[in-house]
Design a protein around this motif. Structure first.
Motif, PDB file in Angstrom:
ATOM      1  N   ARG A 304      71.844  40.427  27.033  1.00 41.46           N
ATOM      2  CA  ARG A 304      70.918  40.188  26.136  1.00 41.46           C
ATOM      3  C   ARG A 304      70.092  38.844  26.213  1.00 41.46           C
ATOM      4  NH1 ARG A 304      72.095  40.835  20.178  1.00 41.46           N
ATOM      5  NH2 ARG A 304      73.399  39.191  20.595  1.00 41.46           N
ATOM      6  N   GLU A 305      70.966  37.942  26.480  1.00 41.04           N
ATOM      7  CA  GLU A 305      70.259  36.434  26.743  1.00 41.04           C
ATOM      8  C   GLU A 305      69.368  36.668  28.120  1.00 41.04           C
ATOM      9  OE1 GLU A 305      73.423  33.734  27.778  1.00 41.04           O
ATOM     10  OE2 GLU A 305      72.130  32.579  28.842  1.00 41.04           O
ATOM     11  N   LEU A 308      66.277  38.236  26.533  1.00 44.07           N
ATOM     12  CA  LEU A 308      65.859  37.168  25.846  1.00 44.07           C
ATOM     13  C   LEU A 308      64.848  36.200  26.637  1.00 44.07           C
ATOM     14  CD1 LEU A 308      65.229  35.623  23.135  1.00 44.07           C
ATOM     15  CD2 LEU A 308      67.338  34.031  23.907  1.00 44.07           C
ATOM     16  N   VAL A 309      65.610  35.465  27.676  1.00 45.05           N
ATOM     17  CA  VAL A 309      64.835  34.514  28.464  1.00 45.05           C
ATOM     18  C   VAL A 309      63.487  35.065  29.365  1.00 45.05           C
ATOM     19  CG1 VAL A 309      66.562  32.903  28.756  1.00 45.05           C
ATOM     20  CG2 VAL A 309      66.457  34.347  30.399  1.00 45.05           C
ATOM     21  N   LYS A 310      63.783  36.531  29.623  1.00 44.93           N
ATOM     22  CA  LYS A 310      62.532  37.007  30.207  1.00 44.93           C
ATOM     23  C   LYS A 310      61.459  37.071  29.043  1.00 44.93           C
ATOM     24  CE  LYS A 310      64.076  39.385  34.433  1.00 44.93           C
ATOM     25  NZ  LYS A 310      63.697  40.631  35.047  1.00 44.93           N
ATOM     26  N   ALA A 311      61.852  37.467  28.087  1.00 44.05           N
ATOM     27  CA  ALA A 311      60.633  37.667  26.970  1.00 44.05           C
ATOM     28  C   ALA A 311      60.204  36.135  26.715  1.00 44.05           C
ATOM     29  CB  ALA A 311      61.239  38.189  25.865  1.00 44.05           C
ATOM     30  N   LEU A 312      60.676  35.211  26.894  1.00 44.90           N
ATOM     31  CA  LEU A 312      60.423  33.880  26.535  1.00 44.90           C
ATOM     32  C   LEU A 312      59.367  33.337  27.758  1.00 44.90           C
ATOM     33  CD1 LEU A 312      63.473  31.981  25.031  1.00 44.90           C
ATOM     34  CD2 LEU A 312      61.494  33.208  24.008  1.00 44.90           C
ATOM     35  N   LEU A 396      67.140  43.772  26.029  1.00 48.53           N
ATOM     36  CA  LEU A 396      67.409  43.312  24.494  1.00 48.53           C
ATOM     37  C   LEU A 396      67.542  44.200  23.764  1.00 48.53           C
ATOM     38  CD1 LEU A 396      63.686  41.482  24.463  1.00 48.53           C
ATOM     39  CD2 LEU A 396      65.825  40.367  24.033  1.00 48.53           C
TER      40      LEU A 396
END
Lengths: 401, 233
Positions: A304-305, A308-312, A396
């Motif tokens: 999930r992390e 997340l960092v991909k989305a960020l 995610l």
């Protein structure tokens, strides 16, 4: 992304699961420590053996009767080697100018006794030159007096003295060796074993007495000291020439030089050290697999992390780098720990065995650290690629890791 | 009015499920003006998430064009899409998605870390972003030391710290009690009033009705698109 950020992020995630990180780090540490220790021992053995040979006496030629090379087919007529004799010694001394000093050696074992006590000793029959050629040291009394070839006197090794006389002063006492009697004129300083000959357990007598004792007219060896190491090769060739001429033009002696022996032993021990390092390196591979395992677990836990960092806005190479560095930090920390541990154990070992130098060769230190970093990067690659390739939507969507 | 910040034309998205193609979005056309507050509603399976993923450049449409601030995105590489997400889009998720081992401030800092921004500048932006969600006294707390509402506010701070043009919120109150949910919604709407374009995906009518423009999806098709000029009653 800044280098400090990458390191900080990796370090924090390693601290997030301390036990797991510590265990995989320990794997690398053990691998590196064993590489360091085993190469230290191998290198120590090499230094030790080299030292032993150097203590033999410098610029030494050893003449051995018989040829040690194996010839192709068995000769039709057996060519028994001619004996080495005292006349050969004289000839060498006169005709080979680069030989400075020379000592013949007759060797055998015989019972020695003084009063009630007796033991078997190594009898060395030689001339006064032996003292200098073999760099022997006298404890008390003296060595064979100059010019001595035939006299009922002997010099005892330190251990022989102790066992036959305890702490009594043996000078002037009589010792029976085999059938003959010798008066003790000196005792050698303790020295220990050097290349298999324990001088402490020997009794030195004049060369003629030894020949009579063992009923022999030939020499076991001739030891010759050359003026300088530059002349060793010349001396070797001339010695062979002189002896070949004297022995009916038959080359029937072998010359051992210190250099040759040293380089042979050096080579053997070098191979041994490399083999030990290789065996220890296997444990580094095992440690690498441990790191890969831990990183794979980490990637799946942190799916999930990663999403997340991909989305960020983290790019694929950035995520690859984060996980690679994490693995490398783990293995490098293990490497440094293992190096420290290996050196500490080596030092401790050194305290117990002061004669044996235990120090890792520099290449082993460099290689162990380089390999531990490489192990981290190499075995971290698969988990890191897996992390970088994760689909952010699927990652995610995972509810709880 | 300036051109639309988001312009979808003929967007379709097909997934392979068990070897059969499933149409999640069918020929969607949608234009969103800068500063709009828009909600996307519909039952589960209606294509809300698919649309959000495409809007957020997490996914690419099977057919159609998506222009974001005038830039055509369907031809962008994976790396270029990551950069678009980094600079233009802020995400707010139902499950917050905070990194548990990092403090509130560090979580907010993450997008700036990937952007390689100077630590000094980062600190300043983080302080401002956390102040904007009223969490200045919680900067050094880790997520497990924060309430649900506080966590989502940290996530809001993280979404706006790069000053994106668009805020995408996916069920932002779905995991919160009503009081925290209201607070979170008010924060997000405050961001919208400050000029950011806000797209909220929800199946909660109470949240969806607050938007000035409401899109309803069913079976991957936009079935209604209602604008209400004067905001919530």
């Amino acid at each position: 992304m800044r280098a400090r950020d990458v390191l900080g992020y990796s370090a924090r995630s390693l601290r997030g699961h301390r036990l797991r990180s510590a265990l995989s780090l320990l794997g690398v540490a053990i691998g590196v420590a064993s590489v360091i220790l085993l190469t230290s021992l191998g290198e120590g053995a090499k230094v030790y053996v080299t030292g032993e040979f150097t203590s033999l006496g410098s610029n030494l030629l050893i003449v051995v009767p018989g040829r040690t090379e194996t010839t192709g087919a068995a000769p039709m007529v057996s060519t028994a080697p001619n004996d080495l004799t005292l006349d050969d010694c004289e000839a060498l001394l006169q005709r080979v100018p680069s030989i400075r000093k020379l000592a013949p050696l007759v060797f055998g074992t015989a019972p020695a006794s003084a009063g009630e006590r007796s033991r078997d000793v190594m009898v060395i029959g030689t001339t006064p030159e032996m003292l200098e050629v073999r760099k022997l040291r006298i404890g008390i009394g003296r060595y064979l007096p100059p010019g001595t070839r035939d006299a009922p006197i002997c010099i005892l090794g330190a251990k022989v003295q102790r066992e036959l006389f305890d702490n009594r002063n043996p000078l002037g006492e009589w010792v029976h060796v085999g059938e003959a009697r010798f008066r003790v004129v000196g005792v050698l300083a303790p020295r220990g074993t050097s290349i298999g000959l324990n001088m402490d357990e020997s009794v030195h007598i004049p060369v003629h007495n030894a020949m009579r004792l063992f009923d022999r007219s030939s020499l076991f060896r001739i030891l010759a000291e050359v003026h300088s190491s530059a002349e060793i090769e010349t001396a070797r060739r001339q010695t062979i020439a002189v002896l070949t001429e004297r022995h009916n033009h038959e080359e029937d002696v072998t010359i051992l030089t210190q250099d040759a022996i040293l380089s042979t032993f050096g080579r053997i021990l070098g191979i041994l050290t490399a083999a030990l390092a290789g065996i220890a390196a296997i444990s580094l591979v095992v440690a690498g697999i441990g790191i890969m395992n831990v990183m794979l677990v980490s990637v799946s836990e942190r799916t999930r992390e990663i999403g997340l960092v991909k989305a960020l806005g983290a790019t694929r190479p950035q995520i690859l780098l984060l996980f690679l560095i994490e693995a490398a930090v783990l293995s490098t920390a293990g490497g440094v720990l293992g190096l420290a541990f290996g050196l500490a154990v080596g030092k401790t070992f050194q305290n117990f065995v002061p004669d044996f130098p235990v120090a890792p060769p520099w290449w082993a230190v460099v290689a162990a650290l380089a390999v531990s970093i490489t192990v981290g990067l190499g075995f971290g690659m698969l988990p890191a690629r897996r992390a970088a390739a994760l689909d952010p939507i699927a990652a995610l969507a995972r509810r709880r890791a | 009015m300036a051109g639309p910040i988001i312009a979808l034309a003929g967007i379709s998205r097909t997934y392979e499920v068990g070897g059969r193609p499933v149409l999640a979005l069918r020929n969607v056309d949608l234009e969103i003006a800068p500063g709009e507050h828009l909600s996307i509603m519909g039952p589960s399976g209606s294509g809300k998430s698919s649309l959000l993923n495409i809007l957020g450049c997490l996914d690419r449409p099977t057919t159609g064009t998506y222009r974001l601030e005038g830039q055509e995105t369907s031809q962008l590489s994976e790396r270029e899409l990551a950069l678009v997400r980094r600079h233009k889009i802020g995400f707010i998720f139902q499950f917050f998605h905070l990194v548990p081992r990092l403090t509130a401030a560090e979580n907010v800092e993450l997008p700036m870390m990937f952007a390689g921004i100077e630590p000094q500048e980062r600190k300043q932006s983080v302080v401002e972003a956390l102040a904007a969600v009223d969490l200045s006294d919680r900067t050094e707390h880790r997520p497990d030391q924060l309430s649900g509402g506080e966590r989502q506010r940290v996530a809001i701070a993280r979404a706006i710290v790069m000053r994106p043009a668009i805020l995408l919120a996916d069920e932002p109150t779905g995991n919160l009690d009503s009081a925290s949910g209201r607070e979170v919604v008010e924060r997000i709407e405050a961001m919208n009033r400050a000029g950011i374009t806000l797209v909220v995906v929800t199946h909660d009518p109470a949240i969806g009705e607050r938007a000035h423009r409401r899109i309803r999806l069913a079976d991957g098709i936009v079935v209604s698109d209602v604008s209400q000029k004067d905001g919530t009653p």
